[in-house]
Structures are given as structure tokens and as C-alpha cells.
Design an enzyme around this catalytic site. Structure first.
Site: not given
Ligand code: NAD
Length: 508
Positions: A192, A267, A301, A401
Site C-alpha cells: 500500500k 522505519e 526521515c 520532527e
Molecule cells: P504516515 O505514518 O502518516 O503514513 C505512512 C503510511 O501509513 C501511509 O501509507 C498511510 O496511509 C499509512 N497508514 C496511516 N494510518 C494507518 C493505519 N492505522 N494502519 C496502517 N497504515 C496506516 O507517514 P507519512 O506522513 O506518509 O510519512 C512521513 C513520516 O515517515 C515521517 O515521520 C518520516 O520520518 C517517516 N519516514 C521514515 C523513514 C525511515 O526510513 N525511518 C523514511 C521515510 C519516512
């Protein structure tokens, strides 16, 4: 603000129609049963870039069922590593052949500059090739010292059906940090992407088909975290969830997956410091700090969103970073020279601004930037390159963040203080040190609570080198052989040689 380097020109034409992103279930591209779709409006250009099918429980169940069947009948998991590698290598070739198509839509959906989208999508091919090499070289272990009558081997087997949930900030790269490794291991998948950036993942489906991936091995469901992501993490037929995204959602996923004791790899976010000592390549450090905070508009991130700089050089160093901030090319993502593009949504831009305003209200000083900006021709969804000093470690801007082009400056006098400030964080994704003294670098590297430590560089990464976080930045590792092993289960096989086993029940 007028002395910033702003790029308004555009050299690449916009697409004439919105891309139609569909689910990919059991080898078939399809719309939702109820016909629902969502429009993605480009953060930079305001047009509808894509219309994506919005999945429900119906599509998610179908995708999990297909992945389960494909895993259980062995159509992929029982192929040789060589056969799996051939498919993954072919996908890598197809990614390279389609970089321009992928990069354009990724730029328009995310707001990132086209040059960064090109290197993200093109560079992802290397992840697929590296994973292919692991498919062929993976092996377990043997125990030949247990006595003449015993031989034991430890086998590595694919874990099963893997749910892959990805964020919007590096949609194609993060997908490629997970999917080829899971496939190389012999797993089957349900993927997804973020609802904000569905298209490059949907485009990959065509490449998987052309490369010869058997039907049902990789399934893609588009849509929101709820219901799609939630079902992918709770369904009893899923064996593992690998998630990249926010720490808040990571915690929800861990709880949901706990009901069926699935393996969970996470992650998550970071608040990554670069520590700057006076005896270092200050020019290189200032450039790396500028890169670290503005790359991907700070929506990264690994953003080095805080620096911990020695008091003796703090004024001069901050002045250097501010001067470089003026030279970084901000603006239209569809110009090849642009280095910093648009913010992903208006709500996120407001959140970034909220952190800066709160810091100023608490006494911090803005050295450059500090507010939204309009780039002529491409709208208002941009944020100025921002450096904030006079920050104290307890302020939200220094701990949370921000996920935008905002740098905060903290200062130190001794190595102990620098290490204490580095570790004074709930996150532990990455950390860096700039210092010409190798002993100081080693001391810092061993004591920094982070999954990755960079010395005299920032954000260099390689498919071979494991990536991940400690503390609330995540669990498990991605890429490298450690990342690959996450998708493998270990089975011990103990064999007796000859009829040598002594009876447990004594002879009468
Ligand atoms: P998010 O957590 O809002 O969403 C990530 C994904 O999770 C999306 O596909 C979303 O639809 C899905 N999601 C949302 N609620 C869910 C649930 N209840 N159950 C299952 N899936 C669900 O994150 P974002 O805003 O898309 O991305 C930004 C974040 O990602 C930042 O915090 C960033 O630091 C982190 N990030 C981490 C890394 C790493 O490798 N550590 C890399 C990139 C981004």
C-alpha cells in the site's frame, strides 16, 4: 527573502491528462468494486496529477487472499534463487527504462525537484539488482561438530505473506527498500503506497508483469490507512508487516499486529543531529548541513534538522549556513536546477510554520526565513529556507520532527555535552560528527544512540549497508544482508545419522 535563489522557470511540460492509478490484484489491474477514486492535486502545480482507485476491505481481502495462495502453492517461494534473481534484474532494467515517466509523476505528486525524483527512481534500480544478488547467495548454517551421529543444518525460509506500507516522501525509493528484498527471500506481498503518492507504485505493476513475476506474488492496494492499511496489519493471513512512516502510526501498527503476533519491522521518524567541532572541514560541514536540512524540502526521515555546534565557532558557522541557504535553488520542481520544491500539503506547511512561531514566541531567533513563500507561477505551497538559533533543548522545535526546511541550532563546549544533547531525544535514527580527530569521532560514534552514524559526511547510503533506527525511530533493519534477513524465518533441522538413538523407555 528577496535575496533567495528562486527558480520560476520550467523546462518540462505538464502531462495532458491525469494518470489513472489502479489496484493490482492477482495479476490484474483493476478499479475499486464501488468505483471510488481520489484525486491527487500537485503541491507545486495545482493540477490533478492522478486519480487513484480508493480501496476498501473488498480489495484488501482479495489482495491478501491472492498473496496467501501464491505463497502457499510455492509458485515463487519454491523457485530457485537464480530464477527469482532473473525477474528482479529484469525489473531493474525496466525501472531504468522508465525513469523519466516515474520521475515526472513523482515530482508532481510530492512536490520534490525533478532532479531528486530522477535519482530516487533511477537509483532504486540498484536496490533491485542488489536484492537479486542476495536471492542467489542466501544460505543458512551447518553444525558438523555435534558428534559422529548427528548433523544439524539451519535453513532460512521466506517468512510468508508480507504487508508493505509506505509513506509519501520517497514513494519509489522506500518501496524499493522493501519489495525486492521480500521477493528475493521468496515472500509474497501486499503493498500500500501513501494515498498522496500512489502512482509510481501503480506503474511498477506493469513492470512486474513484463519481467515475468508470477500472478499473485505482488499485489497492490491503493487507499487510506483506514481501512486498507489497518486490514493489512490485522489480517490473520499476513505473516509480517514492514512499515515506513510516522512514529504515531508505527505504534498503532505494532498494537494491531500484536493480536496475531505478526513480525513487525518499522522505519519511523528522526530528529537527527550533526555535531560540529572547530577542527573540521568547516566548509564541507556547512554544505552538508545545508544539504541535510533542505534535501527533499526537509521532508526526510534523515533530515539533519538540528545541529550541535561548538560555542567558539557557532556565530561564524551559522553565518556560513545562512549564506549557503541563500544560494540553494528554491522553486519550480520542474526545472532541473531546482534543489528545493514544494511542501506536500497546505496542512503540513501550516504545521511547519507552527513550530517556528512557537519557538520565536519562546525566545528563539530566526536567522533566515521563518515563513511560507510564494514562487511566481507555481503557487504558495512553499516554505522559506529557515535557520533558527537561540533554541533550548526543551523546545518542541528542538525535539519533534518538523519535517520541513527548518534547521535548529544548539551549542556545546565539551564532547560529553555534545553526546548528551545528541542522546537527549526520543528518536534515534541517525547522527553525524564533523571533526578531524579520529579519536573524538570514534568516541562519539560508539556512544551516539542512532542506527546510523556518519563521520565527516551526511546521508551517504548504499544498498549493502543496513539502515534503521533505535529508540522511537523504529525496529528491525532495512537493506543490506540484515534487511534481507528480516524477511526470512529460521528453521533448524537436526538429523541422526544411522539408528543410533538410545531408547528413552527402558527395556523391560
Ligand atoms: P504516515 O505514518 O502518516 O503514513 C505512512 C503510511 O501509513 C501511509 O501509507 C498511510 O496511509 C499509512 N497508514 C496511516 N494510518 C494507518 C493505519 N492505522 N494502519 C496502517 N497504515 C496506516 O507517514 P507519512 O506522513 O506518509 O510519512 C512521513 C513520516 O515517515 C515521517 O515521520 C518520516 O520520518 C517517516 N519516514 C521514515 C523513514 C525511515 O526510513 N525511518 C523514511 C521515510 C519516512
Amino acid at each position: 527573502m528577496n535575496d533567495l535563489h528562486i527558480i520560476t522557470a520550467q523546462t518540462i511540460a505538464l502531462p495532458e491528462t491525469a494518470y489513472q492509478a489502479r489496484h493490482f490484484i492477482n495479476g490484474v489491474a483493476q478499479d475499486s468494486a464501488d468505483g471510488r477514486k481520489s484525486d491527487r492535486i500537485s503541491p507545486s502545480h495545482g493540477l490533478v496529477v492522478s486519480q487513484a482507485a480508493l480501496g476498501s476491505a473488498v480489495e484488501t481481502e482479495a489482495a491478501i487472499k491472492a498473496a496467501r495462495a501464491a505463497f502457499d502453492d510455492g509458485r515463487w517461494s519454491r523457485l530457485s534463487g537464480k530464477a527469482r534473481a532473473a525477474v528482479l534484474n529484469k525489473v531493474a532494467d525496466l525501472i531504468e527504462a522508465n525513469v523519466e515517466k516515474l520521475a515526472l509523476i513523482e515530482t508532481l505528486e510530492s512536490g520534490k525537484p525533478i532532479s531528486q525524483a530522477r535519482s530516487e527512481c533511477g537509483g532504486a534500480a540498484d536496490l533491485w539488482r542488489y536484492a537479486a544478488s542476495l536471492a542467489r547467495t542466501s544460505h543458512g548454517d551447518s553444525h558438523n561438530t555435534l558428534g559422529a551421529d548427528i548433523l544439524a543444518v539451519v535453513l532460512k525460509e521466506p517468512i510468508g505473506v508480507v504487508s508493505i506500507i509506505a509513506p509519501w516522501n520517497f514513494p519509489f525509493w522506500i518501496l524499493s527498500q522493501k519489495l525486492p528484498f521480500a521477493l528475493a527471500a521468496g515472500c509474497t506481498c501486499v503493498v500500500k503506497p501513501s494515498e498522496m503518492t500512489p502512482s509510481t507504485t501503480a506503474m511498477l505493476a506493469d513492470m512486474l508483469v513484463e519481467a515475468g513475476l508470477p500472478q499473485g506474488v505482488c499485489n497492490i492496494v491503493l487507499g487510506y490507512g483506514n481501512p486498507v492499511g489497518a486490514l493489512m496489519t490485522s489480517h490473520p493471513d499476513v505473516d509480517m508487516v514492514t512499515f515506513t512512516g510516522s512514529t504515531a502510526v508505527g505504534k498503532i501498527i505494532t498494537k494491531t499486529a500484536g493480536d496475531t503476533l505478526k513480525k513487525v519491522a518499522l522505519e519511523l521518524g528522526g530528529k537527527n543531529p550533526q555535531v560540529i567541532f572547530p577542527n573540521c572541514d568547516l566548509e564541507g560541514a556547512a554544505d552538508a548541513v545545508t544539504f541535510g536540512v533542505y534535501f527533499n524540502v526537509g521532508q526526510c526521515c534523515n533530515s539533519s534538522s538540528r545541529i550541535i555546534v561548538h560555542e567558539d565557532i557557532a556565530d561564524a558557522f551559522v553565518a556560513r549556513v545562512v549564506a549557503l541557504s541563500r544560494r540553494v535553488a528554491f522553486g519550480n520542481p520542474l526545472h532541473p536546477d531546482t534543489q528545493v520544491g514544494a511542501i506536500v500539503t497546505p496542512e503540513h506547511a501550516t504545521k511547519i510554520d507552527g513550530y517556528v512561531r512557537a519557538a520565536v514566541a519562546s525566545g528563539a531567533e530566526v536567522c533566515i526565513g521563518g515563513g511560507p513563500m510564494t514562487v511566481p507561477g507555481v503557487g504558495t505551497q512553499f516554505y522559506q529556507p529557515t535557520v533558527v538559533r537561540g533554541v533550548t533543548p526543551d523546545m518542541a522545535i528542538a525535539r519533534e520532527e518538523v519535517f520541513g526546511p527548518v534547521l535548529v541550532v544548539l551549542t556545546f563546549r565539551t564532547l560529553e555535552e555534545a553526546i548528551a544533547l545528541t542522546n537527549d531525544a526520543t528518536y534515534g535514527l541517525s547522527a553525524g560528527i564533523w571533526c578531524d580527530d579520529v579519536h573524538t569521532c570514534l568516541e562519539f560514534s560508539r556512544r551516539a544512540q542512532a542506527g546510523t552514524v556518519w563521520t565527516n559526511t551526511w546521508m551517504d547510503g548504499f544498498p549493502e549497508v543496513a539502515f534503521g533506527g533505535v529508540k522511537q525511530s523504529g525496529q528491525g533493519r532495512e537493506i543490506g544482508s540484515y534487511g534481507f534477513d528480516e524477511f526470512l524465518e529460521v528453521k533448524s533441522l537436526v538429523m541422526r545419522v544411522g539408528r543410533t538413538r538410545a531408547p528413552w523407555v527402558k527395556n523391560a
